[in-house]
Design a protein around this motif. Sequence first.
Motif, PDB file in Angstrom:
ATOM      1  N   ILE A 104       0.819  -1.214   0.000  1.00  0.00           N
ATOM      2  CA  ILE A 104       0.000   0.000   0.000  1.00  0.00           C
ATOM      3  C   ILE A 104       0.851   1.261   0.000  1.00  0.00           C
ATOM      4  O   ILE A 104       0.596   2.199  -0.778  1.00  0.00           O
ATOM      5  CB  ILE A 104      -0.973  -0.003   1.201  1.00  0.00           C
ATOM      6  N   SER A 105       1.847   1.312   0.841  1.00  0.00           N
ATOM      7  CA  SER A 105       2.678   2.507   0.938  1.00  0.00           C
ATOM      8  C   SER A 105       3.364   2.818  -0.386  1.00  0.00           C
ATOM      9  O   SER A 105       3.376   3.965  -0.846  1.00  0.00           O
ATOM     10  CB  SER A 105       3.714   2.334   2.047  1.00  0.00           C
ATOM     11  N   ALA A 106       3.939   1.791  -1.018  1.00  0.00           N
ATOM     12  CA  ALA A 106       4.655   1.991  -2.287  1.00  0.00           C
ATOM     13  C   ALA A 106       3.711   2.434  -3.392  1.00  0.00           C
ATOM     14  O   ALA A 106       4.038   3.330  -4.186  1.00  0.00           O
ATOM     15  CB  ALA A 106       5.368   0.706  -2.683  1.00  0.00           C
ATOM     16  N   ILE A 107       2.537   1.818  -3.454  1.00  0.00           N
ATOM     17  CA  ILE A 107       1.561   2.195  -4.484  1.00  0.00           C
ATOM     18  C   ILE A 107       1.092   3.629  -4.272  1.00  0.00           C
ATOM     19  O   ILE A 107       1.008   4.423  -5.210  1.00  0.00           O
ATOM     20  CB  ILE A 107       0.357   1.225  -4.475  1.00  0.00           C
ATOM     21  N   SER A 108       0.792   3.959  -3.027  1.00  0.00           N
ATOM     22  CA  SER A 108       0.322   5.313  -2.704  1.00  0.00           C
ATOM     23  C   SER A 108       1.375   6.357  -3.047  1.00  0.00           C
ATOM     24  O   SER A 108       1.068   7.406  -3.636  1.00  0.00           O
ATOM     25  CB  SER A 108      -0.030   5.392  -1.219  1.00  0.00           C
ATOM     26  N   GLU A 109       2.621   6.066  -2.721  1.00  0.00           N
ATOM     27  CA  GLU A 109       3.706   7.008  -2.999  1.00  0.00           C
ATOM     28  C   GLU A 109       3.918   7.192  -4.496  1.00  0.00           C
ATOM     29  O   GLU A 109       4.311   8.271  -4.962  1.00  0.00           O
ATOM     30  CB  GLU A 109       4.989   6.517  -2.334  1.00  0.00           C
ATOM     31  N   ALA A 110       3.675   6.132  -5.269  1.00  0.00           N
ATOM     32  CA  ALA A 110       3.877   6.196  -6.714  1.00  0.00           C
ATOM     33  C   ALA A 110       2.939   7.185  -7.392  1.00  0.00           C
ATOM     34  O   ALA A 110       3.178   7.596  -8.532  1.00  0.00           O
ATOM     35  CB  ALA A 110       3.714   4.801  -7.321  1.00  0.00           C
ATOM     36  N   ARG A 111       1.887   7.608  -6.696  1.00  0.00           N
ATOM     37  CA  ARG A 111       0.993   8.621  -7.264  1.00  0.00           C
ATOM     38  C   ARG A 111       1.697   9.968  -7.421  1.00  0.00           C
ATOM     39  O   ARG A 111       1.215  10.843  -8.134  1.00  0.00           O
ATOM     40  CB  ARG A 111      -0.251   8.787  -6.383  1.00  0.00           C
ATOM     41  N   ASN A 112       2.852  10.113  -6.769  1.00  0.00           N
ATOM     42  CA  ASN A 112       3.622  11.357  -6.859  1.00  0.00           C
ATOM     43  C   ASN A 112       4.788  11.250  -7.838  1.00  0.00           C
ATOM     44  O   ASN A 112       5.636  12.147  -7.891  1.00  0.00           O
ATOM     45  CB  ASN A 112       4.159  11.729  -5.469  1.00  0.00           C
ATOM     46  N   SER A 113       4.815  10.178  -8.597  1.00  0.00           N
ATOM     47  CA  SER A 113       5.911   9.972  -9.550  1.00  0.00           C
ATOM     48  C   SER A 113       5.953  11.079 -10.601  1.00  0.00           C
ATOM     49  O   SER A 113       4.923  11.665 -10.956  1.00  0.00           O
ATOM     50  CB  SER A 113       5.745   8.622 -10.245  1.00  0.00           C
ATOM     51  N   LYS A 114       7.138  11.336 -11.112  1.00  0.00           N
ATOM     52  CA  LYS A 114       7.271  12.322 -12.191  1.00  0.00           C
ATOM     53  C   LYS A 114       6.899  11.729 -13.543  1.00  0.00           C
ATOM     54  O   LYS A 114       6.809  12.454 -14.542  1.00  0.00           O
ATOM     55  CB  LYS A 114       8.696  12.863 -12.238  1.00  0.00           C
ATOM     56  N   TYR A 115       6.690  10.409 -13.567  1.00  0.00           N
ATOM     57  CA  TYR A 115       6.322   9.746 -14.823  1.00  0.00           C
ATOM     58  C   TYR A 115       4.806   9.624 -14.929  1.00  0.00           C
ATOM     59  O   TYR A 115       4.173   8.969 -14.077  1.00  0.00           O
ATOM     60  CB  TYR A 115       6.957   8.353 -14.908  1.00  0.00           C
ATOM     61  N   PRO A 116       4.190  10.223 -15.935  1.00  0.00           N
ATOM     62  CA  PRO A 116       2.726  10.210 -16.047  1.00  0.00           C
ATOM     63  C   PRO A 116       2.112   8.807 -16.020  1.00  0.00           C
ATOM     64  O   PRO A 116       1.094   8.593 -15.356  1.00  0.00           O
ATOM     65  CB  PRO A 116       2.473  10.903 -17.399  1.00  0.00           C
ATOM     66  N   LYS A 117       2.736   7.848 -16.729  1.00  0.00           N
ATOM     67  CA  LYS A 117       2.172   6.501 -16.777  1.00  0.00           C
ATOM     68  C   LYS A 117       2.212   5.825 -15.411  1.00  0.00           C
ATOM     69  O   LYS A 117       1.315   5.046 -15.060  1.00  0.00           O
ATOM     70  CB  LYS A 117       2.923   5.646 -17.801  1.00  0.00           C
ATOM     71  N   VAL A 118       3.259   6.111 -14.636  1.00  0.00           N
ATOM     72  CA  VAL A 118       3.362   5.543 -13.290  1.00  0.00           C
ATOM     73  C   VAL A 118       2.292   6.151 -12.389  1.00  0.00           C
ATOM     74  O   VAL A 118       1.607   5.439 -11.638  1.00  0.00           O
ATOM     75  CB  VAL A 118       4.779   5.782 -12.709  1.00  0.00           C
ATOM     76  N   LYS A 119       2.132   7.466 -12.487  1.00  0.00           N
ATOM     77  CA  LYS A 119       1.107   8.143 -11.694  1.00  0.00           C
ATOM     78  C   LYS A 119      -0.282   7.606 -12.027  1.00  0.00           C
ATOM     79  O   LYS A 119      -1.090   7.347 -11.130  1.00  0.00           O
ATOM     80  CB  LYS A 119       1.159   9.653 -11.966  1.00  0.00           C
ATOM     81  N   GLU A 120      -0.555   7.431 -13.318  1.00  0.00           N
ATOM     82  CA  GLU A 120      -1.869   6.935 -13.750  1.00  0.00           C
ATOM     83  C   GLU A 120      -2.126   5.531 -13.220  1.00  0.00           C
ATOM     84  O   GLU A 120      -3.217   5.227 -12.728  1.00  0.00           O
ATOM     85  CB  GLU A 120      -1.949   6.940 -15.279  1.00  0.00           C
ATOM     86  N   MET A 121      -1.122   4.656 -13.340  1.00  0.00           N
ATOM     87  CA  MET A 121      -1.283   3.280 -12.876  1.00  0.00           C
ATOM     88  C   MET A 121      -1.486   3.245 -11.360  1.00  0.00           C
ATOM     89  O   MET A 121      -2.393   2.556 -10.861  1.00  0.00           O
ATOM     90  CB  MET A 121      -0.068   2.449 -13.263  1.00  0.00           C
ATOM     91  N   ALA A 122      -0.668   4.000 -10.640  1.00  0.00           N
ATOM     92  CA  ALA A 122      -0.790   4.014  -9.184  1.00  0.00           C
ATOM     93  C   ALA A 122      -2.153   4.555  -8.741  1.00  0.00           C
ATOM     94  O   ALA A 122      -2.787   4.005  -7.830  1.00  0.00           O
ATOM     95  CB  ALA A 122       0.333   4.849  -8.581  1.00  0.00           C
ATOM     96  N   ALA A 123      -2.600   5.617  -9.390  1.00  0.00           N
ATOM     97  CA  ALA A 123      -3.900   6.209  -9.040  1.00  0.00           C
ATOM     98  C   ALA A 123      -5.039   5.229  -9.309  1.00  0.00           C
ATOM     99  O   ALA A 123      -5.986   5.122  -8.505  1.00  0.00           O
ATOM    100  CB  ALA A 123      -4.105   7.497  -9.828  1.00  0.00           C
ATOM    101  N   ALA A 124      -4.949   4.505 -10.411  1.00  0.00           N
ATOM    102  CA  ALA A 124      -5.992   3.541 -10.758  1.00  0.00           C
ATOM    103  C   ALA A 124      -6.039   2.400  -9.741  1.00  0.00           C
ATOM    104  O   ALA A 124      -7.127   1.942  -9.355  1.00  0.00           O
ATOM    105  CB  ALA A 124      -5.749   2.998 -12.162  1.00  0.00           C
ATOM    106  N   ILE A 125      -4.883   1.950  -9.288  1.00  0.00           N
ATOM    107  CA  ILE A 125      -4.840   0.875  -8.296  1.00  0.00           C
ATOM    108  C   ILE A 125      -5.403   1.373  -6.967  1.00  0.00           C
ATOM    109  O   ILE A 125      -6.161   0.668  -6.293  1.00  0.00           O
ATOM    110  CB  ILE A 125      -3.404   0.351  -8.124  1.00  0.00           C
TER     111      ILE A 125
END
Length: 343
Positions: free
Chosen positions: A315-336
């Motif tokens: 959970i922590s890693a997925i939540s933190e990934a919403r702040n990634s500088k990579y749009p695709k990573v942010k989108e995937m993390a937000a969707a999860i």
Amino acid sequence: MDKKAQLIHKKALELGYEKCGIIPVEMMSGYEEKFHERTQKIPGSQPFYQGQERLLKFKEEYPWAKSIVILVKPYSKYEVPESLNGHIAKHYLMDTRVNESTTEFQNSILLEQYMQELGMRTAVNRKFGIVGVRWAALQAGLGIIRRNNFFYTESGSWIGLEAFLVDCEMELIEETKLKPCPPNCDRCMKACPTQSLCEAYAMNPLKCVSFLTTFGGRDLLNEPLAAEFGDWIYGCDICQDVCPMNHGTWGGTEKFPKLEELADVVTIENILNIDEEIYKEKIQPKFFYLAPDELWKWQVNVLNYMNNHFDQTYISAISEARNSKYPKVKEMAAAICLKREIS
């Protein structure tokens, strides 16, 4: 047997190649028909195979070529780090094509130099091949192609194939004693998680986990097959692992050069935190199917794994990934996060 062919064969075996065959370039004539059979069986795969059409036209670029030296180099002697086993395909872990620190790469250079010393002109594309290597190896009698589409020798499918064009007329053909797959064996097809292996000796590469986790799969968030990737984050070995003809062929006792130092970096736990410079310097040159600016693809693959194997510890890693500088990573993390109700 031609004397030069004998010398090349002897040198290749001395350098550690498992097999060496030599065929006239004319023996590649049947390759084009087999190549086009692929797109005829699976029309949707045409965009993928368009990039491989250069292999049909090697004589246009190298009109001086008269023979093809085709070689087998096994990699089953190497040990797979436990942290990477089942997550990254073994071929990519033990890839020697551009890894100059490996004995195999250095021996490839030595063999080419040896052929040149014999007075031959040579050409090679170590990274992506210069001809259809499986077809060339088949014509040279070095092994057979099995129902999962991989080329097999006595070492199973855990091998790499390498080909050189030379300007000397030679021929050195073996007669394989390998038996074909039993006609009723369908283990590889049943095991394929995305049904990429839709029938024996055919596949849809656009559905293959290896394709979708490497140079394909640019929009994994909307990829309907993403839920079927299992444990894989780069490549896939399933159809080879389940094959009875691979049983007992993996030795796995030697250390592959510089792999141990990556074993703690390219893991499920750490990929989301990889520094971009470390990626460009240490990871991308080895796993070159992804470009220097595609660290995000690794991270999306890991997020997909975390979604498929969801656990509270992610959970922590997925939540933190919403702040990634990579749009695709942010989108995937937000969707999860939305799917798993992570605040």
